[in-house]
Motif scaffolding. Structure first.
Motif, mmCIF file in Angstrom:
data_model
loop_
_atom_site.group_PDB
_atom_site.id
_atom_site.type_symbol
_atom_site.label_atom_id
_atom_site.label_comp_id
_atom_site.label_asym_id
_atom_site.label_seq_id
_atom_site.Cartn_x
_atom_site.Cartn_y
_atom_site.Cartn_z
ATOM 1 N N ARG A 33 0.834 -1.205 0.000
ATOM 2 C CA ARG A 33 0.000 0.000 0.000
ATOM 3 C C ARG A 33 0.867 1.253 0.000
ATOM 4 N NH1 ARG A 33 -3.127 -3.075 3.716
ATOM 5 N NH2 ARG A 33 -2.150 -1.984 5.471
ATOM 6 N N ASP A 34 1.933 1.238 0.805
ATOM 7 C CA ASP A 34 2.829 2.402 0.844
ATOM 8 C C ASP A 34 3.514 2.608 -0.497
ATOM 9 O OD1 ASP A 34 2.156 2.824 3.461
ATOM 10 O OD2 ASP A 34 3.959 1.903 4.308
ATOM 11 N N ARG A 35 3.908 1.497 -1.107
ATOM 12 C CA ARG A 35 4.582 1.591 -2.399
ATOM 13 C C ARG A 35 3.657 2.138 -3.479
ATOM 14 N NH1 ARG A 35 6.998 -3.014 -5.531
ATOM 15 N NH2 ARG A 35 5.836 -4.347 -4.105
ATOM 16 N N LEU A 36 2.404 1.701 -3.430
ATOM 17 C CA LEU A 36 1.422 2.180 -4.394
ATOM 18 C C LEU A 36 1.147 3.669 -4.205
ATOM 19 C CD1 LEU A 36 -0.550 1.394 -6.661
ATOM 20 C CD2 LEU A 36 -2.235 0.852 -4.896
ATOM 21 N N LEU A 37 0.980 4.091 -2.955
ATOM 22 C CA LEU A 37 0.736 5.502 -2.684
ATOM 23 C C LEU A 37 1.937 6.350 -3.102
ATOM 24 C CD1 LEU A 37 -1.018 7.751 -1.476
ATOM 25 C CD2 LEU A 37 0.046 7.264 0.742
ATOM 26 N N THR A 38 3.134 5.868 -2.836
ATOM 27 C CA THR A 38 4.337 6.602 -3.232
ATOM 28 C C THR A 38 4.397 6.781 -4.738
ATOM 29 O OG1 THR A 38 5.571 5.789 -1.309
ATOM 30 C CG2 THR A 38 6.859 6.578 -3.186
ATOM 31 N N HIS A 39 4.020 5.730 -5.453
ATOM 32 C CA HIS A 39 3.992 5.837 -6.919
ATOM 33 C C HIS A 39 3.020 6.930 -7.359
ATOM 34 C CE1 HIS A 39 3.473 5.034 -11.138
ATOM 35 N NE2 HIS A 39 2.181 4.899 -10.909
ATOM 36 N N TRP A 40 1.808 6.908 -6.810
ATOM 37 C CA TRP A 40 0.810 7.917 -7.185
ATOM 38 C C TRP A 40 1.307 9.312 -6.848
ATOM 39 C CZ3 TRP A 40 -4.675 8.158 -8.464
ATOM 40 C CH2 TRP A 40 -5.128 7.000 -9.096
ATOM 41 N N GLN A 41 1.931 9.465 -5.705
ATOM 42 C CA GLN A 41 2.439 10.776 -5.317
ATOM 43 C C GLN A 41 3.534 11.247 -6.267
ATOM 44 O OE1 GLN A 41 3.407 9.751 -1.260
ATOM 45 N NE2 GLN A 41 1.537 10.709 -0.460
ATOM 46 N N ALA A 42 4.358 10.304 -6.738
ATOM 47 C CA ALA A 42 5.414 10.661 -7.684
ATOM 48 C C ALA A 42 4.826 11.103 -9.021
ATOM 49 C CB ALA A 42 6.365 9.479 -7.880
ATOM 50 N N VAL A 43 3.826 10.356 -9.500
ATOM 51 C CA VAL A 43 3.171 10.737 -10.750
ATOM 52 C C VAL A 43 2.489 12.087 -10.592
ATOM 53 C CG1 VAL A 43 1.336 10.151 -12.377
ATOM 54 C CG2 VAL A 43 2.852 8.361 -11.518
ATOM 55 N N ALA A 44 1.832 12.286 -9.457
ATOM 56 C CA ALA A 44 1.106 13.530 -9.226
ATOM 57 C C ALA A 44 2.036 14.732 -9.211
ATOM 58 C CB ALA A 44 0.345 13.447 -7.903
ATOM 59 N N SER A 45 3.233 14.557 -8.674
ATOM 60 C CA SER A 45 4.155 15.692 -8.570
ATOM 61 C C SER A 45 4.532 16.232 -9.932
ATOM 62 C CB SER A 45 5.408 15.276 -7.798
ATOM 63 O OG SER A 45 6.167 14.336 -8.538
ATOM 64 N N THR A 46 4.510 15.380 -10.963
ATOM 65 C CA THR A 46 4.840 15.853 -12.304
ATOM 66 C C THR A 46 3.733 16.713 -12.884
ATOM 67 O OG1 THR A 46 3.899 13.937 -13.470
ATOM 68 C CG2 THR A 46 6.179 13.759 -12.687
ATOM 69 N N HIS A 47 2.557 16.668 -12.265
ATOM 70 C CA HIS A 47 1.427 17.471 -12.722
ATOM 71 C C HIS A 47 1.106 18.608 -11.747
ATOM 72 C CE1 HIS A 47 0.737 14.425 -15.754
ATOM 73 N NE2 HIS A 47 0.738 13.508 -14.810
ATOM 74 N N HIS A 48 2.026 18.838 -10.808
ATOM 75 C CA HIS A 48 1.857 19.913 -9.832
ATOM 76 C C HIS A 48 0.601 19.721 -8.985
ATOM 77 C CE1 HIS A 48 5.049 21.864 -12.056
ATOM 78 N NE2 HIS A 48 4.334 21.729 -13.160
ATOM 79 N N VAL A 49 0.318 18.476 -8.636
ATOM 80 C CA VAL A 49 -0.810 18.154 -7.783
ATOM 81 C C VAL A 49 -0.331 17.207 -6.684
ATOM 82 C CG1 VAL A 49 -2.558 18.495 -9.572
ATOM 83 C CG2 VAL A 49 -1.501 16.259 -9.293
ATOM 84 N N SER A 50 -1.190 16.943 -5.701
ATOM 85 C CA SER A 50 -0.794 16.103 -4.576
ATOM 86 C C SER A 50 -1.842 15.049 -4.278
ATOM 87 C CB SER A 50 -0.557 16.965 -3.327
ATOM 88 O OG SER A 50 -1.746 17.619 -2.951
ATOM 89 N N VAL A 51 -1.400 13.962 -3.674
ATOM 90 C CA VAL A 51 -2.285 12.864 -3.278
ATOM 91 C C VAL A 51 -2.143 12.658 -1.778
ATOM 92 C CG1 VAL A 51 -2.819 10.420 -3.544
ATOM 93 C CG2 VAL A 51 -2.048 11.740 -5.520
#
Length: 248
Positions: A33-51
């Protein structure tokens, strides 16, 4: 700060997470779960958004069901081509119930992101059915133009067509910002484009389609729709701009 949008659902493939996360039907352990959330947060950072961390549950739910997407039904009317390239298609979309949320962030993509995060929670059990509802595509946004015809208004409505199973008995959202709206049939002219969806790219696509179509009084000029099909990590991801006919 706005949040991540529908378009990031497929990003798991690009990060090459282990198959046990995306394919294993068993519940994830804390590390996964932590790994999945970290991935989403990394993708989100490229779009200037947060999870935020509390999105872990909905993210996990939609990840496991990522390949099960119900297409929005429509009736094709015409297809116009030039030199074997489809310039645009005309379609009739049926009446039906949509879950809709409106946001007014500084940027178009931020409004869509924040709106879809709310819709994700609704889809993933924050509804009167207390269950995962299933995903439909595309997710559609309604945009409106300022009087100059070149600038988007801040209010952006993001909409999710309810799956066929729930059309006759729509679940009630837990979030008061989400409303279930019954929309009448619409007839649209749809043109595909590839890449990002920002205010600049949308206004460019709108101008391009007007150039192709020419002047016409039977199309709305004060509002358009944008259909999102794919994830933004794909360089040439598929989107559509929809012009709406005044009459069916």
């Amino acid at each position: 700060m706005a949040l991540i949008s529908l378009e990031d659902l497929d990003g798991l493939d690009d990060a090459q997470l282990d198959d046990d996360i995306t394919d294993n039907p068993e519940p994830m352990d804390e590390e996964d779960r932590d790994r999945l959330l970290t991935h989403w947060q990394a993708v989100a950072s490229t779009h200037h958004v947060s999870v935020p961390p509390d999105m872990t549950g909905p993210i996990q739910e939609m990840t496991h069901n990522n390949q099960q997407r119900e297409p929005l039904p429509f009736t094709p009317i015409t297809s116009h081509e030039k030199m074997e390239e489809v310039l645009y298609e005309e379609r009739l979309y049926p009446a039906g119930n949509w879950a809709c949320v409106t946001e007014a962030e500084d940027l178009y993509e931020q409004s869509v992101s924040l709106g879809f995060m709310k819709l994700m929670r609704f889809i993933c059990k924050e509804n009167s059915k207390g269950r995962y509802l299933g995903m439909t595509v595309p997710v559609v946004t309604n945009i409106h133009m300022m009087e100059d015809g070149n600038t988007l208004k801040k209010d952006v409505q993001t909409s999710y067509f309810l799956p066929a199973e729930f059309q006759t008995d729509p679940p009630r959202p837990s979030d008061s910002d989400i409303t279930i709206v019954y929309r009448e049939p619409i007839r649209v002219i749809a043109r595909t484009f590839f890449g990002s969806t920002t205010e600049a790219t949308l206004t460019r696509q709108i101008d391009l389609l007007w150039e192709i179509l020419g002047v016409g009084d039977d199309l709305h000029r004060d509002g358009y729709m944008v259909a999102a099909y794919e994830n933004p990590s794909i360089p040439r991801r598929r989107n559509e701009i929809w012009f709406i006919r005044r009459n069916l």
